[in-house]
Design a protein around this motif. Structure first.
Motif, short mmCIF file in Angstrom:
data_model
loop_
_atom_site.label_atom_id
_atom_site.label_comp_id
_atom_site.label_asym_id
_atom_site.label_seq_id
_atom_site.Cartn_x
_atom_site.Cartn_y
_atom_site.Cartn_z
N MET A 1 74.06 -3.22 41.52
CA MET A 1 74.48 -4.52 41.90
C MET A 1 75.70 -4.36 42.67
O MET A 1 76.00 -5.19 43.67
N LEU A 2 76.68 -3.41 42.51
CA LEU A 2 77.95 -3.28 43.05
C LEU A 2 77.51 -2.98 44.63
O LEU A 2 78.23 -3.14 45.59
N LEU A 3 76.82 -1.94 44.75
CA LEU A 3 76.22 -1.67 45.90
C LEU A 3 75.28 -2.67 46.86
O LEU A 3 75.72 -2.73 48.03
N VAL A 4 74.67 -3.55 46.21
CA VAL A 4 74.31 -4.62 47.03
C VAL A 4 75.07 -5.63 47.33
O VAL A 4 75.14 -5.95 48.68
N GLY A 5 76.31 -5.74 46.53
CA GLY A 5 77.12 -6.71 46.89
C GLY A 5 78.30 -6.00 48.01
O GLY A 5 78.55 -6.94 48.98
N GLY A 6 78.35 -4.80 48.03
CA GLY A 6 79.14 -4.06 48.97
C GLY A 6 78.33 -4.06 50.30
O GLY A 6 79.07 -4.36 51.43
N VAL A 7 77.17 -3.81 50.20
CA VAL A 7 76.43 -4.03 51.61
C VAL A 7 76.43 -5.19 52.15
O VAL A 7 76.67 -5.28 53.27
N ALA A 8 76.28 -6.24 51.24
CA ALA A 8 76.27 -7.65 51.81
C ALA A 8 77.65 -8.12 52.49
O ALA A 8 77.50 -8.64 53.38
N LEU A 9 78.55 -7.66 51.64
CA LEU A 9 79.95 -7.95 52.21
C LEU A 9 80.16 -7.22 53.72
O LEU A 9 80.76 -7.74 54.55
N VAL A 10 79.81 -5.87 54.07
CA VAL A 10 79.67 -5.39 55.17
C VAL A 10 78.68 -5.87 56.07
O VAL A 10 79.21 -6.09 57.23
N GLY B 1 62.31 5.51 42.75
CA GLY B 1 62.04 6.23 41.54
C GLY B 1 61.60 5.30 40.39
O GLY B 1 61.08 5.79 39.48
N LEU B 2 61.96 4.13 40.51
CA LEU B 2 61.65 3.08 39.48
C LEU B 2 60.00 2.95 39.47
O LEU B 2 59.38 2.82 38.62
N VAL B 3 59.32 2.97 40.98
CA VAL B 3 58.09 2.49 40.81
C VAL B 3 57.28 3.81 40.77
O VAL B 3 56.36 3.73 40.10
N LEU B 4 57.44 4.81 41.68
CA LEU B 4 56.71 5.94 41.37
C LEU B 4 56.89 6.81 40.55
O LEU B 4 56.03 7.47 40.22
N LEU B 5 58.08 7.18 40.27
CA LEU B 5 58.49 8.03 39.11
C LEU B 5 58.58 7.52 37.83
O LEU B 5 58.71 8.21 36.55
N LYS B 6 58.34 6.30 37.62
CA LYS B 6 58.62 5.69 36.36
C LYS B 6 60.03 5.90 35.82
O LYS B 6 59.82 5.89 34.45
N GLU B 7 60.90 5.96 36.34
CA GLU B 7 62.28 6.36 35.97
C GLU B 7 62.84 4.88 35.34
O GLU B 7 62.46 3.76 35.79
N THR C 1 72.32 0.24 31.62
CA THR C 1 72.95 -0.80 32.01
C THR C 1 74.05 -0.49 32.99
O THR C 1 74.44 -1.19 34.12
N ARG C 2 74.48 0.57 32.98
CA ARG C 2 75.68 1.17 33.85
C ARG C 2 74.97 1.61 35.39
O ARG C 2 75.53 1.04 36.42
N GLY C 3 73.78 2.04 35.30
CA GLY C 3 72.94 2.09 36.57
C GLY C 3 72.69 0.86 37.36
O GLY C 3 73.01 0.85 38.37
N TRP C 4 72.33 -0.12 36.63
CA TRP C 4 72.07 -1.52 37.01
C TRP C 4 73.38 -1.92 37.58
O TRP C 4 73.39 -2.50 38.65
N MET C 5 74.44 -2.00 36.79
CA MET C 5 75.71 -2.52 37.44
C MET C 5 76.03 -1.74 38.72
O MET C 5 76.50 -2.50 39.75
N GLY C 6 75.88 -0.57 38.83
CA GLY C 6 76.08 0.29 40.03
C GLY C 6 75.18 -0.13 41.15
O GLY C 6 75.59 -0.40 42.19
N ILE D 1 73.38 1.42 56.33
CA ILE D 1 71.98 2.50 56.21
C ILE D 1 72.12 3.06 54.93
O ILE D 1 71.08 3.34 54.29
N ILE D 2 73.40 3.94 54.70
CA ILE D 2 73.41 4.61 53.75
C ILE D 2 73.18 3.83 52.19
O ILE D 2 72.31 4.40 51.25
N GLY D 3 73.84 2.70 52.29
CA GLY D 3 73.39 1.82 50.69
C GLY D 3 72.06 1.58 50.94
O GLY D 3 71.60 1.54 49.72
N GLY D 4 71.48 1.29 51.81
CA GLY D 4 70.21 0.73 52.03
C GLY D 4 69.31 2.04 51.48
O GLY D 4 68.32 1.79 50.84
N SER D 5 69.72 3.19 51.74
CA SER D 5 68.90 4.42 51.38
C SER D 5 68.97 4.68 50.16
O SER D 5 67.99 4.85 49.25
N VAL D 6 70.03 4.44 49.43
CA VAL D 6 70.13 4.90 47.93
C VAL D 6 69.31 3.70 47.26
O VAL D 6 68.88 3.95 46.25
N LEU D 7 69.50 2.39 47.62
CA LEU D 7 68.82 1.10 46.85
C LEU D 7 67.19 1.44 47.32
O LEU D 7 66.63 1.35 46.26
#
Length: 85
Positions: A64-73, A47-53, A57-62, A35-41
């Motif tokens: 990807m790590l978040l998605v991988g960790g959530v998938a493992l859990v 932010g990307l869609v509504l705020l045009k943020e 590269t470091r952010g995208w890597m983070g 739930i926490i990882g999903g809320s960050v994602l």
């Protein structure tokens, strides 16, 4: 102020979902990180869609790590696999 109110509502919804899922018998050790990882994602996507943020590269890597960790859990069989051994 509008974004602050929406952020507060989102956090409150995530907490209510965590209580709901835990009440269904899902172990907190699995439900809370998802739930926490999903809320960050979800917040990142908003932010990307509504705020045009943009993300570096470091952010995208983070992300990807978040998605991988959530998938493992999420795919951890937990106590069911331990009982079968």
């Amino acid at each position: 102020i509008k974004w602050s109110v929406l952020a507060g509502l989102s956090v409150g919804c995530a907490e209510m979902i965590s209580f709901l899922v835990s009440g269904m018998g899902v172990q907190a050790v699995q439900s809370i990180p998802i739930i926490i990882g999903g809320s960050v994602l979800f917040g990142t996507l908003l932010g990307l869609v509504l705020l045009k943020e943009t993300l570096t590269t470091r952010g995208w890597m983070g992300i990807m790590l978040l998605v991988g960790g959530v998938a493992l859990v999420a795919t951890d069989p937990g106590a069911a696999a331990d009982a079968a051994v």
